[in-house]
Design an enzyme around this catalytic site. Structure first.
Site, PDB file in Angstrom:
ATOM      1  N   PHE B 129     -25.553  -9.679  -4.160  1.00  0.00           N
ATOM      2  CA  PHE B 129     -25.519  -9.265  -5.555  1.00  0.00           C
ATOM      3  C   PHE B 129     -24.739  -7.964  -5.649  1.00  0.00           C
ATOM      4  CE2 PHE B 129     -27.603  -6.811  -9.011  1.00  0.00           C
ATOM      5  CZ  PHE B 129     -27.662  -7.726 -10.050  1.00  0.00           C
ATOM      6  N   GLY B 130     -23.591  -7.991  -6.279  1.00  0.00           N
ATOM      7  CA  GLY B 130     -22.737  -6.802  -6.338  1.00  0.00           C
ATOM      8  C   GLY B 130     -22.790  -6.130  -7.697  1.00  0.00           C
ATOM      9  N   LEU B 131     -23.572  -5.095  -7.802  1.00  0.00           N
ATOM     10  CA  LEU B 131     -23.637  -4.331  -9.052  1.00  0.00           C
ATOM     11  C   LEU B 131     -23.291  -2.856  -8.796  1.00  0.00           C
ATOM     12  CD1 LEU B 131     -24.378  -4.174 -12.089  1.00  0.00           C
ATOM     13  CD2 LEU B 131     -26.734  -3.694 -11.389  1.00  0.00           C
ATOM     14  N   TRP B 162     -23.566  -0.618  -1.013  1.00  0.00           N
ATOM     15  CA  TRP B 162     -24.989  -0.796  -0.674  1.00  0.00           C
ATOM     16  C   TRP B 162     -25.471  -2.200  -1.028  1.00  0.00           C
ATOM     17  CZ3 TRP B 162     -25.381   3.035   2.328  1.00  0.00           C
ATOM     18  CH2 TRP B 162     -24.885   4.292   1.987  1.00  0.00           C
ATOM     19  N   CYS B 239     -31.883  -9.413 -13.976  1.00  0.00           N
ATOM     20  CA  CYS B 239     -32.086  -9.780 -12.566  1.00  0.00           C
ATOM     21  C   CYS B 239     -32.899  -8.700 -11.860  1.00  0.00           C
ATOM     22  CB  CYS B 239     -30.747  -9.939 -11.851  1.00  0.00           C
ATOM     23  SG  CYS B 239     -29.652 -11.156 -12.575  1.00  0.00           S
ATOM     24  N   ARG B 244     -37.507  -6.254  -9.091  1.00  0.00           N
ATOM     25  CA  ARG B 244     -38.484  -5.157  -9.081  1.00  0.00           C
ATOM     26  C   ARG B 244     -39.916  -5.699  -9.114  1.00  0.00           C
ATOM     27  NH1 ARG B 244     -35.047  -1.902 -13.679  1.00  0.00           N
ATOM     28  NH2 ARG B 244     -33.520  -0.991 -12.248  1.00  0.00           N
ATOM     29  N   GLU B 364     -32.975  -0.543  -6.504  1.00  0.00           N
ATOM     30  CA  GLU B 364     -33.554  -1.265  -7.648  1.00  0.00           C
ATOM     31  C   GLU B 364     -34.135  -0.292  -8.669  1.00  0.00           C
ATOM     32  OE1 GLU B 364     -33.470  -4.573  -7.896  1.00  0.00           O
ATOM     33  OE2 GLU B 364     -32.756  -5.051  -5.879  1.00  0.00           O
TER      34      GLU B 364
END
Lengths: 266, 385
Positions: B129-131, B162, B239, B244, B364
């Site tokens: 997941f690339g945010l 990360w 997401c 979380r 997160e």
């Protein structure tokens, strides 16, 4: 061929429970389970369920019924065989069968099996981890007039009957019997599979059949104890630590071996 | 299971069976090798197909795409048990399930669901997941990654930082701004030319987890790889709420692990002729751990019920993530302290969990960001901007 397999399974106190966590009621001579430690399905009985599942997977048409007698069943524990893949669960749940000796248990299971009616193969764990008697499967076979093969580490079913690799201390022997038969399963058969989430979800949609003692046709006389339990206690074990010191490592090893032989441990 | 508040009694038979089975399975399959994997800095990849076989990947998504379809209570218990082993293991499952499979299920086309979800549920395909980007993760709206439309393609440029699972992923869900500056989600096969994952080394936390930098340099993907049903930050933020939620449960598993180990140690370790468990200062630490765990379990239990009812507010998830993770981190530090010198070696799990939880406390949504989310919710005043 259509094959009806019955697996006898027992709810037992978790054998991993440390002795310090449970106590024995001296008046009733029963184990008082530890708070917060749920019971489990007897380990060898899980091996028997695994054996049944393997037979089912190798067969075109097999049905697995898990049968237990007792009282105070914990449903998330007893449904584990269903989650592993068994087809149905029958519980003879009655205080009258909650504290039986081996003869009473064998009688109750045999009567329940008669009530089920159709069966080709009865699988049991080789023994239960609470009493370790290993008597119940033989009792079932005797009452039902069936052959019994004990301590199976491998089992196969064919049109000719059941073929078992019976574990021995120095290997195994191959034993065959016609069906119907009783076979007890040992852990050498292999680790029982873990219930997958899908298995648990499937099992959640199955409702166990629950019978009381009278529905199985069990009388008080049939269930009366044939064994008298005179005392039940947690053994006290003393630990002594002795350092064996020789002139060098080899000498220490030699002295240790002598010590072990004196104690008849080797 | 540590259950001082008897929360297990509030669960169904099936939920309890999910928890006990997960514990048995993970104790047998994952626990024996986890310390070694952590020390070597390797993710235990051999576990992936086993997790898939057990149904633990994307477990709370409906079962129509090969997922298990369990409720959110069971899913939370799974996260608990995974993180009791190691935060890296739970992170893998969180990313796979909550951060990649969930958005594909919620915002993806039918073709995307068919292509990805069954293989991701089985572990045959891994996602990341690339945010977050190099210049900070707390302000995702400031992202610089772009997706330029070019005919029937999108051309992605930028980098992400990360990223858990980055180097082992088959598909990266990359969030980037389109030509209009709107954040969109793109499913990028990691073998696409122009896509590179660089593993981040020298970590002293989450060592049993793969963490990567993702670089996209004119990375061209078919326009059909965009998630069609979400635009704007709502997509990635939704997401994160899913993930979380799992972290709020998972941290309590790590707390139990360090508590149980330190408690056992304290009963056998003696000073001045008495076990240190008999010392008031040591007992205080255990009482704090059990209090925090009990409070956290009741909160997680309530969260699960609200989530299954569709009434879970993201701010309550922030509260649970913030509190439970910080409680676990403090418990791990206390446990390490109780262990004395033994606490600095990997023979005991405390320092491994403690170092992992530094990450969990940060990712997160950091502890501070969740404080500000809650502050905004409570006061109506936004201190984030």
């Amino acid at each position: 061929m259509a094959l009806n397999i019955i697996v006898c399974a027992k709810q037992v106190v978790d054998p991993e429970t440390p002795a310090s966590a449970f106590r024995i009621d001296p008046d009733t001579k029963q184990v008082v389970p530890a708070q917060g430690i749920p019971p489990v399905v007897n380990g060898f009985d899980e091996n028997a369920v695994e054996a049944a599942l393997q037979i089912k997977e190798a067969s075109s048409d097999a049905t697995i019924t898990v049968l237990s007698v007792g009282s105070g069943f914990v449903m998330d524990v007893m449904k584990k065989p269903l989650s592993m893949g068994a087809d149905q669960l029958i519980l003879v749940d009655d205080p009258a069968v909650g504290n039986l000796d081996a003869f009473g248990t064998a009688t109750a299971l045999a009567e329940a099996i008669r009530k089920i009616g159709e069966y080709d193969l009865i699988l049991c764990g080789r023994q239960a981890s609470d009493w370790d008697n290993a008597m119940v499967p033989l009792g079932i076979a005797e009452i039902l007039g069936l052959p019994c093969i004990t301590i199976a580490q491998k089992i196969e079913v064919s049109d000719d009957g059941v073929t078992v690799h019976k574990a021995l201390s120095d290997g195994y022997e191959v034993v065959k019997a016609e069906l119907p038969a009783v076979v007890t399963i040992t852990n050498e058969l292999g680790e029982p599979r873990y219930p997958t989430l899908r298995g648990i979800m499937t099992a959640s949609r199955k409702t166990p059949t629950v019978w009381d003692a009278s529905e199985v046709g069990l009388s008080h006389d049939q269930l009366s104890h044939k064994l008298d339990l005179t005392e039940l206690y947690i053994p006290v074990s003393d630990t002594e630590c002795e350092f064996i010191e020789g002139e060098d490592d080899a000498d220490s090893g030699r002295l240790l071996a002598l010590k072990l032989r004196e104690a008849r441990l080797i | 299971m540590l259950d001082y508040g008897q929360v297990l009694d509030l669960l169904t038979d099936d939920e309890r069976q999910v928890q006990s089975t997960a514990r048995d399975f993970l104790d047998a399959e994952a626990m024996p090798g986890i310390t070694d994997a952590w020390e070597k800095g390797e993710f235990p990849r051999d576990l992936i197909p086993k997790l898939g076989e057990m149904g633990y990947l994307g477990a709370n998504l409906p079962s129509e795409y090969g997922t298990a379809g369990v409720n959110n209570m069971s899913y939370g218990l799974l996260m608990y048990e995974l993180e009791r082993i190691d935060s890296g293991l739970r992170s893998f499952a969180s990313v796979q399930g909550a951060l990649v499979m969930y958005p594909i299920y919620s915002y993806g086309s039918e073709e995307q669901k068919q292509n990805y979800l069954p293989k991701m549920a089985s572990g045959e395909m891994i996602g990341c997941f690339g945010l977050t980007e190099h210049e900070g993760g707390s302000d995702p709206g400031a992202m610089k990654a772009t997706a330029r439309k070019d005919g029937e393609s999108y051309v992605l440029n930028g980098s992400k930082m990360w990223i858990t699972n980055g180097n082992i992923a088959d598909v990266a869900l990359v969030w980037a701004k389109d030509d209009g500056g709107v954040v969109c989600g793109f499913l990028v096969p990691t073998d696409t030319p122009g896509f590179v994952a660089n593993e981040i080394k020298h970590k002293l936390s989450m060592r049993a987890s793969v963490t990567s930098e993702l670089v996209m340099d004119d990375c061209r993907i078919p326009a059909s790889q965009m998630l069609p049903d979400v635009r704007g930050l709502r997509g990635p933020l939704s997401c994160l709420t899913q993930a979380r939620y799992g972290i709020a449960w998972g941290a309590l598993g790590a707390l139990e692990a360090v508590y149980e180990d330190a408690l056992a140690f304290s009963k056998t370790r003696s000073t001045f002729g008495k076990p240190i468990a008999s010392r008031q200062l040591v007992q205080t630490k255990f009482v704090d751990m059990v209090s925090d765990h009990t409070r956290g379990m009741l909160l997680a239990w309530r969260l699960a019920i609200l989530k299954d009812q569709g009434k879970l507010n993201y701010s309550l998830v922030s509260l649970a993530k913030r509190d439970n993770v910080r409680a676990a981190l403090l418990a791990a530090r206390s446990a390490r302290e109780i262990l004395g010198g033994s606490g600095i070696v990997l023979d005991h799990p405390s320092i491994r969990h403690m170092l992992n939880l530094e990450t969990v406390d940060t990712y997160e949504g950091t502890h501070d960001i969740h404080t500000l989310i809650l502050g905004r919710d409570i006061t109506g005043e936004n201190a984030l901007e």
